[in-house]
Design a protein around this motif. Structure first.
Motif, mmCIF file in Angstrom:
data_model
loop_
_atom_site.group_PDB
_atom_site.id
_atom_site.type_symbol
_atom_site.label_atom_id
_atom_site.label_comp_id
_atom_site.label_asym_id
_atom_site.label_seq_id
_atom_site.Cartn_x
_atom_site.Cartn_y
_atom_site.Cartn_z
ATOM 1 N N ARG A 1 58.356 85.940 39.602
ATOM 2 C CA ARG A 1 57.862 85.563 38.239
ATOM 3 C C ARG A 1 57.510 83.848 38.045
ATOM 4 N N ALA A 2 55.958 83.619 37.639
ATOM 5 C CA ALA A 2 56.093 82.548 37.307
ATOM 6 C C ALA A 2 57.069 81.532 36.024
ATOM 7 N N GLY A 3 57.526 81.227 36.803
ATOM 8 C CA GLY A 3 58.479 80.018 34.960
ATOM 9 C C GLY A 3 57.258 78.967 34.688
ATOM 10 N N ALA A 4 58.496 77.829 34.911
ATOM 11 C CA ALA A 4 57.454 76.606 33.861
ATOM 12 C C ALA A 4 56.327 76.245 34.612
ATOM 13 N N GLY A 5 55.370 75.955 34.190
ATOM 14 C CA GLY A 5 54.350 75.469 34.484
ATOM 15 C C GLY A 5 53.005 76.182 34.055
ATOM 16 N N GLY A 6 53.137 76.652 33.974
ATOM 17 C CA GLY A 6 51.612 77.221 32.902
ATOM 18 C C GLY A 6 51.121 77.793 34.652
ATOM 19 N N GLU A 7 49.777 77.670 34.597
ATOM 20 C CA GLU A 7 48.439 78.909 35.239
ATOM 21 C C GLU A 7 49.228 77.720 36.811
ATOM 22 N N GLU A 8 49.668 76.693 36.626
ATOM 23 C CA GLU A 8 50.108 76.187 38.116
ATOM 24 C C GLU A 8 51.516 77.276 38.455
ATOM 25 N N ALA A 9 52.878 77.301 37.783
ATOM 26 C CA ALA A 9 53.188 78.482 38.275
ATOM 27 C C ALA A 9 52.628 79.289 38.719
ATOM 28 N N ALA A 10 51.956 80.401 37.429
ATOM 29 C CA ALA A 10 51.214 81.871 38.336
ATOM 30 C C ALA A 10 50.216 80.956 39.844
ATOM 31 N N LEU A 11 50.297 79.794 39.958
ATOM 32 C CA LEU A 11 49.425 80.188 41.389
ATOM 33 C C LEU A 11 50.244 79.871 42.548
ATOM 34 N N PHE A 12 51.410 79.054 42.046
ATOM 35 C CA PHE A 12 52.466 79.598 42.747
ATOM 36 C C PHE A 12 53.012 80.131 43.049
ATOM 37 N N ALA A 13 53.218 81.241 42.260
ATOM 38 C CA ALA A 13 53.447 82.487 42.657
ATOM 39 C C ALA A 13 53.120 83.532 43.374
ATOM 40 N N ASN A 14 51.284 83.379 43.265
ATOM 41 C CA ASN A 14 50.786 83.660 44.288
ATOM 42 C C ASN A 14 50.465 82.879 45.825
ATOM 43 N N SER A 15 51.383 81.413 46.063
ATOM 44 C CA SER A 15 51.273 81.197 47.277
ATOM 45 C C SER A 15 52.781 81.838 47.762
ATOM 46 N N MET A 16 53.900 81.399 46.677
ATOM 47 C CA MET A 16 54.922 82.632 47.041
ATOM 48 C C MET A 16 55.099 83.784 47.901
ATOM 49 N N PHE A 17 53.800 84.965 46.852
ATOM 50 C CA PHE A 17 53.497 85.873 47.393
ATOM 51 C C PHE A 17 53.138 85.973 48.859
ATOM 52 N N ARG A 18 51.904 85.100 49.126
ATOM 53 C CA ARG A 18 51.102 84.912 50.286
ATOM 54 C C ARG A 18 52.227 84.595 51.829
ATOM 55 N N MET A 19 53.332 83.330 51.201
ATOM 56 C CA MET A 19 54.190 83.267 52.312
ATOM 57 C C MET A 19 54.644 84.586 52.176
ATOM 58 N N TYR A 20 55.308 85.741 51.710
ATOM 59 C CA TYR A 20 56.572 85.898 51.977
ATOM 60 C C TYR A 20 55.816 87.264 53.245
ATOM 61 N N SER A 21 54.088 87.493 52.657
ATOM 62 C CA SER A 21 53.873 88.726 52.752
ATOM 63 C C SER A 21 53.241 88.175 55.017
ATOM 64 N N MET A 22 52.731 86.874 55.437
ATOM 65 C CA MET A 22 53.002 86.634 55.882
ATOM 66 C C MET A 22 54.154 86.390 57.667
ATOM 67 N N TYR A 23 55.064 85.976 56.571
ATOM 68 C CA TYR A 23 56.643 86.132 57.383
ATOM 69 C C TYR A 23 56.625 87.883 57.566
ATOM 70 N N ALA A 24 56.533 88.900 56.906
ATOM 71 C CA ALA A 24 56.581 90.079 56.699
ATOM 72 C C ALA A 24 55.474 91.017 58.552
ATOM 73 N N ALA A 25 54.593 90.192 58.073
ATOM 74 C CA ALA A 25 53.592 90.443 58.923
ATOM 75 C C ALA A 25 54.253 89.968 60.240
#
Length: 356
Positions: free
Chosen positions: A116-140
Protein backbone atom coordinates in the motif's frame (compact mmCIF):
# COMPACT_ATOMS: atom_id res chain seq x y z
CA UNK A 1 21.56 -31.62 21.24
CA UNK A 2 22.48 -35.24 20.55
CA UNK A 3 19.21 -36.40 22.08
CA UNK A 4 17.25 -34.13 19.71
CA UNK A 5 19.28 -35.39 16.77
CA UNK A 6 18.63 -39.01 17.77
CA UNK A 7 14.88 -38.31 17.83
CA UNK A 8 15.11 -36.63 14.42
CA UNK A 9 17.08 -39.56 13.03
CA UNK A 10 14.47 -42.02 14.29
CA UNK A 11 11.68 -39.99 12.67
CA UNK A 12 13.70 -39.67 9.45
CA UNK A 13 14.16 -43.45 9.27
CA UNK A 14 10.47 -44.00 10.06
CA UNK A 15 9.38 -41.67 7.23
CA UNK A 16 11.88 -43.25 4.86
CA UNK A 17 10.30 -46.65 5.49
CA UNK A 18 6.76 -45.30 5.08
CA UNK A 19 7.60 -43.70 1.75
CA UNK A 20 8.28 -47.19 0.39
CA UNK A 21 4.85 -48.44 1.48
CA UNK A 22 2.50 -48.75 -1.56
CA UNK A 23 -0.47 -47.70 0.61
CA UNK A 24 1.28 -44.45 1.53
CA UNK A 25 2.31 -43.80 -2.07
CA UNK A 26 -1.32 -44.25 -3.14
CA UNK A 27 -2.51 -41.68 -0.58
CA UNK A 28 -1.43 -38.47 -2.33
CA UNK A 29 -2.10 -36.14 0.62
CA UNK A 30 -0.25 -38.32 3.16
CA UNK A 31 2.62 -38.93 0.74
CA UNK A 32 3.00 -35.18 0.11
CA UNK A 33 3.00 -34.39 3.84
CA UNK A 34 5.60 -37.09 4.57
CA UNK A 35 7.80 -35.95 1.69
CA UNK A 36 7.70 -32.38 3.01
CA UNK A 37 8.70 -33.53 6.50
CA UNK A 38 11.39 -35.80 5.05
CA UNK A 39 12.80 -32.91 3.03
CA UNK A 40 12.82 -30.63 6.08
CA UNK A 41 14.70 -33.24 8.14
CA UNK A 42 17.27 -34.06 5.45
CA UNK A 43 19.58 -31.02 6.00
CA UNK A 44 19.81 -31.87 9.72
CA UNK A 45 20.58 -35.56 9.09
CA UNK A 46 23.15 -34.75 6.40
CA UNK A 47 24.85 -32.18 8.63
CA UNK A 48 25.01 -34.67 11.49
CA UNK A 49 26.71 -37.18 9.15
CA UNK A 50 29.34 -34.52 8.45
CA UNK A 51 29.73 -33.96 12.20
CA UNK A 52 30.16 -37.72 12.83
CA UNK A 53 32.70 -37.89 9.99
CA UNK A 54 34.74 -35.09 11.55
CA UNK A 55 34.48 -36.77 14.95
CA UNK A 56 35.85 -40.03 13.48
CA UNK A 57 38.73 -38.14 11.85
CA UNK A 58 39.56 -36.57 15.22
CA UNK A 59 39.48 -39.95 16.98
CA UNK A 60 41.64 -41.58 14.29
CA UNK A 61 44.20 -38.79 14.57
CA UNK A 62 44.17 -39.09 18.36
CA UNK A 63 44.88 -42.82 18.07
CA UNK A 64 47.98 -42.05 16.02
CA UNK A 65 49.16 -39.43 18.52
CA UNK A 66 48.62 -41.88 21.39
CA UNK A 67 50.73 -44.49 19.62
CA UNK A 68 54.25 -44.20 20.99
CA UNK A 69 55.65 -46.14 18.03
CA UNK A 70 54.42 -43.62 15.40
CA UNK A 71 57.25 -41.75 13.66
CA UNK A 72 57.57 -37.96 13.72
CA UNK A 73 56.23 -37.39 10.20
CA UNK A 74 53.10 -39.46 10.86
CA UNK A 75 52.53 -37.69 14.17
CA UNK A 76 52.83 -34.29 12.47
CA UNK A 77 50.21 -35.29 9.88
CA UNK A 78 47.95 -36.58 12.65
CA UNK A 79 48.33 -33.31 14.56
CA UNK A 80 47.23 -31.32 11.50
CA UNK A 81 44.33 -33.70 10.89
CA UNK A 82 43.18 -33.41 14.49
CA UNK A 83 43.19 -29.61 14.41
CA UNK A 84 41.22 -29.61 11.14
CA UNK A 85 38.74 -32.16 12.49
CA UNK A 86 38.19 -30.16 15.69
CA UNK A 87 37.56 -27.01 13.65
CA UNK A 88 35.05 -28.91 11.49
CA UNK A 89 33.31 -30.31 14.57
CA UNK A 90 32.93 -26.81 16.02
CA UNK A 91 31.62 -25.46 12.70
CA UNK A 92 29.20 -28.34 12.13
CA UNK A 93 28.08 -28.15 15.76
CA UNK A 94 27.06 -24.51 15.37
CA UNK A 95 25.23 -25.32 12.14
CA UNK A 96 23.41 -28.18 13.89
CA UNK A 97 22.23 -25.81 16.61
CA UNK A 98 20.61 -23.62 13.96
CA UNK A 99 19.05 -26.61 12.19
CA UNK A 100 17.60 -27.78 15.51
CA UNK A 101 15.79 -24.49 16.14
CA UNK A 102 11.99 -24.91 16.02
CA UNK A 103 10.75 -24.24 12.49
CA UNK A 104 8.03 -21.72 11.83
CA UNK A 105 5.09 -23.95 10.84
CA UNK A 106 4.17 -21.42 8.14
CA UNK A 107 7.59 -21.45 6.42
CA UNK A 108 6.53 -23.88 3.69
CA UNK A 109 3.37 -21.96 2.83
CA UNK A 110 2.67 -19.73 -0.12
CA UNK A 111 1.81 -16.13 0.75
CA UNK A 112 -0.38 -13.16 -0.02
CA UNK A 113 1.58 -9.91 -0.22
CA UNK A 114 -0.21 -6.59 0.26
CA UNK A 115 1.55 -3.38 -0.79
CA UNK A 116 0.00 0.00 0.00
CA UNK A 117 1.20 3.50 -0.83
CA UNK A 118 1.91 5.47 2.35
CA UNK A 119 3.26 9.01 2.68
CA UNK A 120 4.24 10.73 -0.55
CA UNK A 121 1.19 10.86 -2.81
CA UNK A 122 1.75 9.80 -6.42
CA UNK A 123 5.45 9.10 -5.83
CA UNK A 124 4.51 6.60 -3.10
CA UNK A 125 2.11 4.92 -5.54
CA UNK A 126 4.88 4.71 -8.16
CA UNK A 127 7.20 3.17 -5.60
CA UNK A 128 4.51 0.64 -4.70
CA UNK A 129 4.67 -0.40 -8.36
CA UNK A 130 8.47 -0.60 -8.12
CA UNK A 131 8.16 -2.87 -5.08
CA UNK A 132 5.66 -5.10 -6.85
CA UNK A 133 8.08 -5.35 -9.78
CA UNK A 134 10.97 -6.19 -7.42
CA UNK A 135 9.06 -9.02 -5.72
CA UNK A 136 7.80 -10.29 -9.09
CA UNK A 137 11.33 -10.47 -10.52
CA UNK A 138 12.63 -12.15 -7.36
CA UNK A 139 9.79 -14.68 -7.57
CA UNK A 140 10.69 -15.41 -11.20
CA UNK A 141 14.29 -16.14 -10.15
CA UNK A 142 12.99 -18.58 -7.51
CA UNK A 143 10.63 -20.29 -9.93
CA UNK A 144 7.58 -19.07 -7.99
CA UNK A 145 4.22 -18.12 -9.48
CA UNK A 146 2.68 -14.64 -9.04
CA UNK A 147 -1.08 -14.10 -9.15
CA UNK A 148 -2.53 -10.57 -8.78
CA UNK A 149 -5.59 -10.72 -6.55
CA UNK A 150 -6.58 -7.08 -6.17
CA UNK A 151 -5.18 -3.75 -7.34
CA UNK A 152 -6.00 -0.05 -7.32
CA UNK A 153 -3.85 1.58 -10.03
CA UNK A 154 -3.23 5.29 -10.57
CA UNK A 155 -3.27 7.18 -13.86
CA UNK A 156 0.54 7.54 -13.84
CA UNK A 157 1.17 3.81 -13.55
CA UNK A 158 1.48 3.46 -9.78
CA UNK A 159 -0.60 1.54 -7.26
CA UNK A 160 -2.49 2.95 -4.32
CA UNK A 161 -2.56 -0.68 -3.25
CA UNK A 162 -2.00 -4.10 -4.76
CA UNK A 163 -2.44 -7.61 -3.33
CA UNK A 164 -0.96 -10.66 -4.99
CA UNK A 165 -0.37 -14.31 -4.22
CA UNK A 166 3.08 -15.90 -4.42
CA UNK A 167 3.01 -19.66 -4.82
CA UNK A 168 6.04 -21.92 -4.55
CA UNK A 169 8.40 -23.78 -2.27
CA UNK A 170 9.43 -22.08 0.99
CA UNK A 171 7.92 -18.73 0.00
CA UNK A 172 6.95 -17.54 3.48
CA UNK A 173 10.35 -18.53 4.90
CA UNK A 174 12.03 -16.04 2.56
CA UNK A 175 9.44 -13.25 2.35
CA UNK A 176 8.19 -13.07 5.95
CA UNK A 177 10.80 -10.46 6.93
CA UNK A 178 9.40 -8.03 4.32
CA UNK A 179 6.43 -6.95 6.47
CA UNK A 180 6.89 -3.32 7.43
CA UNK A 181 7.39 0.20 6.12
CA UNK A 182 9.75 0.67 3.17
CA UNK A 183 11.10 4.18 2.55
CA UNK A 184 12.32 5.50 -0.80
CA UNK A 185 14.47 8.56 -1.41
CA UNK A 186 14.66 9.64 -5.04
CA UNK A 187 13.85 12.43 -7.48
CA UNK A 188 10.27 11.84 -8.68
CA UNK A 189 9.50 11.90 -12.40
CA UNK A 190 6.94 14.60 -11.59
CA UNK A 191 9.57 16.82 -9.87
CA UNK A 192 10.80 19.56 -12.21
CA UNK A 193 13.26 21.05 -9.70
CA UNK A 194 15.27 17.83 -9.30
CA UNK A 195 14.67 17.69 -5.56
CA UNK A 196 14.85 14.39 -3.69
CA UNK A 197 11.54 13.30 -2.16
CA UNK A 198 11.00 10.80 0.63
CA UNK A 199 8.00 8.49 0.32
CA UNK A 200 6.87 5.26 1.93
CA UNK A 201 4.92 2.10 1.20
CA UNK A 202 3.75 -0.53 3.67
CA UNK A 203 4.16 -4.23 2.96
CA UNK A 204 2.32 -7.06 4.71
CA UNK A 205 3.21 -10.71 4.04
CA UNK A 206 0.47 -13.14 5.05
CA UNK A 207 0.80 -16.93 4.91
CA UNK A 208 -1.81 -18.43 2.63
CA UNK A 209 -3.98 -20.84 4.58
CA UNK A 210 -6.52 -23.56 3.91
CA UNK A 211 -10.11 -23.47 5.09
CA UNK A 212 -9.25 -25.99 7.81
CA UNK A 213 -6.85 -23.45 9.40
CA UNK A 214 -9.55 -20.85 9.98
CA UNK A 215 -13.23 -21.37 10.73
CA UNK A 216 -15.52 -18.89 8.95
CA UNK A 217 -19.27 -19.00 9.46
CA UNK A 218 -20.96 -18.19 6.12
CA UNK A 219 -23.64 -16.30 8.09
CA UNK A 220 -20.92 -13.84 9.17
CA UNK A 221 -20.22 -12.80 5.57
CA UNK A 222 -21.79 -10.09 3.47
CA UNK A 223 -20.95 -10.68 -0.19
CA UNK A 224 -21.47 -7.82 -2.64
CA UNK A 225 -20.91 -7.66 -6.38
CA UNK A 226 -20.23 -4.55 -8.44
CA UNK A 227 -18.88 -3.45 -11.78
CA UNK A 228 -15.11 -3.48 -12.15
CA UNK A 229 -13.23 -0.25 -12.71
CA UNK A 230 -10.06 0.41 -14.64
CA UNK A 231 -8.69 -1.10 -17.84
CA UNK A 232 -10.70 -3.90 -19.40
CA UNK A 233 -12.81 -2.65 -22.29
CA UNK A 234 -16.56 -3.00 -22.64
CA UNK A 235 -16.67 -6.01 -20.29
CA UNK A 236 -15.96 -3.66 -17.40
CA UNK A 237 -19.20 -1.74 -17.82
CA UNK A 238 -21.53 -4.63 -18.62
CA UNK A 239 -21.02 -7.24 -15.89
CA UNK A 240 -20.86 -7.10 -12.11
CA UNK A 241 -17.87 -9.44 -11.87
CA UNK A 242 -16.07 -7.63 -9.03
CA UNK A 243 -16.61 -9.06 -5.54
CA UNK A 244 -16.44 -7.43 -2.12
CA UNK A 245 -16.66 -9.61 1.02
CA UNK A 246 -17.28 -8.15 4.47
CA UNK A 247 -16.52 -10.28 7.54
CA UNK A 248 -18.94 -8.80 10.05
CA UNK A 249 -17.35 -10.02 13.34
CA UNK A 250 -13.93 -8.54 12.53
CA UNK A 251 -15.00 -5.76 10.17
CA UNK A 252 -12.47 -6.94 7.58
CA UNK A 253 -13.23 -6.06 3.98
CA UNK A 254 -11.61 -7.77 0.98
CA UNK A 255 -12.18 -7.02 -2.69
CA UNK A 256 -11.18 -8.59 -5.99
CA UNK A 257 -11.88 -7.47 -9.55
CA UNK A 258 -8.88 -8.88 -11.42
CA UNK A 259 -10.72 -11.76 -13.12
CA UNK A 260 -13.52 -11.64 -15.69
CA UNK A 261 -15.35 -14.35 -13.73
CA UNK A 262 -17.30 -13.41 -10.62
CA UNK A 263 -16.66 -16.90 -9.20
CA UNK A 264 -12.88 -16.57 -9.63
CA UNK A 265 -12.94 -13.14 -8.01
CA UNK A 266 -14.91 -14.57 -5.08
CA UNK A 267 -12.39 -17.42 -4.66
CA UNK A 268 -9.48 -14.97 -4.60
CA UNK A 269 -11.26 -12.68 -2.15
CA UNK A 270 -11.95 -15.62 0.17
CA UNK A 271 -8.26 -16.59 0.03
CA UNK A 272 -7.32 -13.08 1.16
CA UNK A 273 -9.91 -13.16 3.93
CA UNK A 274 -8.72 -16.53 5.24
CA UNK A 275 -5.11 -15.31 5.31
CA UNK A 276 -5.95 -12.03 7.06
CA UNK A 277 -8.05 -13.80 9.71
CA UNK A 278 -5.32 -16.41 10.22
CA UNK A 279 -2.74 -13.68 10.70
CA UNK A 280 -5.02 -11.87 13.16
CA UNK A 281 -5.56 -15.06 15.17
CA UNK A 282 -1.85 -15.86 15.21
CA UNK A 283 -1.01 -12.33 16.35
CA UNK A 284 -3.59 -12.50 19.12
CA UNK A 285 -2.14 -15.82 20.34
CA UNK A 286 1.36 -14.51 20.71
CA UNK A 287 1.98 -11.13 22.32
CA UNK A 288 5.60 -11.18 21.16
CA UNK A 289 4.48 -11.48 17.55
CA UNK A 290 1.91 -8.78 18.17
CA UNK A 291 4.61 -6.39 19.38
CA UNK A 292 6.94 -7.31 16.51
CA UNK A 293 4.22 -6.71 13.95
CA UNK A 294 3.25 -3.38 15.52
CA UNK A 295 6.83 -2.15 15.24
CA UNK A 296 7.39 -3.50 11.73
CA UNK A 297 4.17 -2.52 10.00
CA UNK A 298 3.56 0.75 11.81
CA UNK A 299 1.33 3.41 10.29
CA UNK A 300 3.09 4.22 7.02
CA UNK A 301 4.61 7.40 8.41
CA UNK A 302 8.02 8.40 6.97
CA UNK A 303 9.77 7.95 10.33
CA UNK A 304 8.67 4.34 10.82
CA UNK A 305 10.67 2.20 8.47
CA UNK A 306 12.45 -1.13 8.24
CA UNK A 307 14.37 -0.39 5.05
CA UNK A 308 15.44 2.65 3.02
CA UNK A 309 16.06 2.69 -0.73
CA UNK A 310 18.23 5.70 -1.62
CA UNK A 311 18.40 6.03 -5.41
CA UNK A 312 20.89 8.95 -5.71
CA UNK A 313 23.43 6.91 -3.73
CA UNK A 314 22.33 3.51 -5.13
CA UNK A 315 22.07 2.46 -1.49
CA UNK A 316 19.73 0.07 0.30
CA UNK A 317 19.78 -0.02 4.12
CA UNK A 318 17.92 -2.48 6.33
CA UNK A 319 17.60 -0.68 9.66
CA UNK A 320 16.70 -3.78 11.70
CA UNK A 321 20.12 -5.40 11.23
CA UNK A 322 22.21 -2.37 10.28
CA UNK A 323 22.97 -3.75 6.80
CA UNK A 324 23.91 -1.30 4.01
CA UNK A 325 24.58 -2.36 0.42
CA UNK A 326 25.36 -0.24 -2.62
CA UNK A 327 23.51 -2.57 -4.98
CA UNK A 328 20.15 -0.87 -5.26
CA UNK A 329 19.69 -1.44 -9.00
CA UNK A 330 20.36 -5.16 -8.60
CA UNK A 331 17.91 -5.43 -5.71
CA UNK A 332 15.14 -3.57 -7.53
CA UNK A 333 15.62 -6.05 -10.38
CA UNK A 334 14.99 -9.00 -8.06
CA UNK A 335 18.49 -9.49 -6.62
CA UNK A 336 17.23 -9.71 -3.03
CA UNK A 337 19.05 -12.84 -1.84
CA UNK A 338 21.85 -11.08 0.04
CA UNK A 339 19.45 -8.97 2.11
CA UNK A 340 16.96 -11.81 2.68
CA UNK A 341 19.73 -14.20 3.78
CA UNK A 342 21.20 -11.62 6.17
CA UNK A 343 17.76 -11.21 7.77
CA UNK A 344 17.36 -14.98 8.12
CA UNK A 345 20.78 -15.35 9.76
CA UNK A 346 20.09 -12.44 12.14
CA UNK A 347 16.75 -13.99 13.11
CA UNK A 348 18.35 -17.38 13.79
CA UNK A 349 21.18 -15.76 15.76
CA UNK A 350 18.65 -13.94 17.95
CA UNK A 351 16.80 -17.21 18.57
CA UNK A 352 20.07 -18.95 19.52
CA UNK A 353 20.87 -16.17 22.01
CA UNK A 354 17.38 -16.48 23.45
CA UNK A 355 17.98 -20.19 24.02
CA UNK A 356 21.25 -19.41 25.75
Amino acid sequence: MLEKIAMAQARYDEINAKLSDPKVVADNKLYTELMREYKNLTPLIDKYKEYVGAEKSRDDAKSVLDDASADAELREMAEEEMLAAKADMEKFGEELKILLLPRDPDDDKSVIVEIRAGAGGEEAALFANSMFRMYSMYAARQGWKIDVMSSNPTELGGYREISFGVEGEGVYAKLKYESGVHRVQRVPETESQGRIQTSTVTVAVLPEVEEVDVNINPADLTIQTYRSSGAGGQHINKTESAVRIIHKPSGMVVECQEERSQMKNKDKAMKMLYSRLYEAERTARDSAIAEERRVQVGTGDRSERIRTYNFPQSRVTDHRIGLTLYKLDDMMNGGCDEVFEALRVADYSAKLLKQG
